[in-house]
Design a protein around this motif. Sequence first.
Motif, PDB file in Angstrom:
ATOM      1  N   ALA A 138      15.318   9.776  23.325  1.00 10.62           N
ATOM      2  CA  ALA A 138      14.364  10.263  24.321  1.00 10.62           C
ATOM      3  C   ALA A 138      13.608  11.453  23.791  1.00 10.62           C
ATOM      4  CB  ALA A 138      15.101  10.622  25.609  1.00 10.62           C
ATOM      5  N   ALA A 139      14.299  12.328  23.059  1.00  9.06           N
ATOM      6  CA  ALA A 139      13.657  13.530  22.548  1.00  9.06           C
ATOM      7  C   ALA A 139      12.597  13.208  21.518  1.00  9.06           C
ATOM      8  CB  ALA A 139      14.706  14.460  21.940  1.00  9.06           C
ATOM      9  N   HIS A 140      12.659  12.010  20.909  1.00  6.08           N
ATOM     10  CA  HIS A 140      11.706  11.671  19.866  1.00  6.08           C
ATOM     11  C   HIS A 140      10.602  10.732  20.346  1.00  6.08           C
ATOM     12  CE1 HIS A 140      13.724  13.859  16.735  1.00  6.08           C
ATOM     13  NE2 HIS A 140      14.861  13.274  16.993  1.00  6.08           N
ATOM     14  N   LEU A 192      10.333  18.452  24.016  1.00  2.00           N
ATOM     15  CA  LEU A 192      11.281  18.837  22.976  1.00  2.00           C
ATOM     16  C   LEU A 192      11.978  20.114  23.420  1.00  2.00           C
ATOM     17  CD1 LEU A 192       8.982  18.393  19.830  1.00  2.00           C
ATOM     18  CD2 LEU A 192      10.292  16.644  21.052  1.00  2.00           C
ATOM     19  N   TYR A 193      13.262  20.189  23.171  1.00  2.00           N
ATOM     20  CA  TYR A 193      14.045  21.357  23.572  1.00  2.00           C
ATOM     21  C   TYR A 193      14.787  21.931  22.369  1.00  2.00           C
ATOM     22  CZ  TYR A 193      13.468  19.900  28.467  1.00  2.00           C
ATOM     23  OH  TYR A 193      12.960  19.558  29.681  1.00  2.00           O
ATOM     24  N   GLY A 194      14.914  23.253  22.368  1.00  2.00           N
ATOM     25  CA  GLY A 194      15.723  23.916  21.357  1.00  2.00           C
ATOM     26  C   GLY A 194      15.419  25.393  21.310  1.00  2.00           C
ATOM     27  N   HIS A 195      16.423  26.193  20.959  1.00  2.00           N
ATOM     28  CA  HIS A 195      16.253  27.640  20.788  1.00  2.00           C
ATOM     29  C   HIS A 195      15.720  28.309  22.057  1.00  2.00           C
ATOM     30  CE1 HIS A 195      16.801  26.720  16.546  1.00  2.00           C
ATOM     31  NE2 HIS A 195      15.779  25.887  16.611  1.00  2.00           N
ATOM     32  N   LEU A 216      10.879  23.071  15.685  1.00  2.00           N
ATOM     33  CA  LEU A 216      11.019  21.911  16.563  1.00  2.00           C
ATOM     34  C   LEU A 216       9.935  20.870  16.291  1.00  2.00           C
ATOM     35  CD1 LEU A 216      11.822  23.634  19.986  1.00  2.00           C
ATOM     36  CD2 LEU A 216      13.369  22.182  18.666  1.00  2.00           C
ATOM     37  N   ALA A 217       8.694  21.322  16.176  1.00  2.00           N
ATOM     38  CA  ALA A 217       7.586  20.400  15.943  1.00  2.00           C
ATOM     39  C   ALA A 217       7.695  19.733  14.576  1.00  2.00           C
ATOM     40  CB  ALA A 217       6.254  21.141  16.067  1.00  2.00           C
TER      41      ALA A 217
END
Length: 205
Positions: A9-11, A17-20, A130-131
Amino acid sequence: MAFTDEQHAAHRPDAALYGHGLRLDRWDPDEEVHVEEWLRARDDPEFRRWNTPLVLVTDLAGARASLAGQRKQAADGTCAPFRVTDAETGTTLGHVGVNMIDRTFRTARVGYWVFPEARGRRVATHALALATDWAFAELGLHRLELGHALGHEASCRIALTCGYGYEGTLRGAMFEAGRQDAFRDVHLHARLSTDPAPDPAPARD
């Protein structure tokens, strides 16, 4: 390499997008707050110092048209513009884009900016990371390039921290600030999908 359902799903191209502590999602020209934020970014002196857009944005109508243009390019698959937000509050912190996507040569150019209140918090560094991961995993790209005006030391540090090695100086490759009749030099950085993962050393941006 097998992905979980959550990772799949994240891709997806339309997935956030999630992180940090960040959430990267899409800009929407139909959302008035997005248009206002886009205009505010272009009024920022630091943005104007290091960027000279081909089409100047000076009012809400221009900001809306600019975002609509980005949405069209995203639909065409030639760019992927992400609105960088605080994952908890939803506050807009900046922007990161995967631009000039070339599916034949599997290349693209990346760029980013953050609002003044978000600087010094590693927002640009983490958004770029992330990107970058998304572009390699989702788009199957092989090479990502990053260019910044000579003298933009913060952007240089961000690029290096995210594994974008310095490859040289491009002479006269960018407009001077606020002008389209004079040029300045650009540092070229790049990262390959086959490069080792970067050292997550702290950086200020």
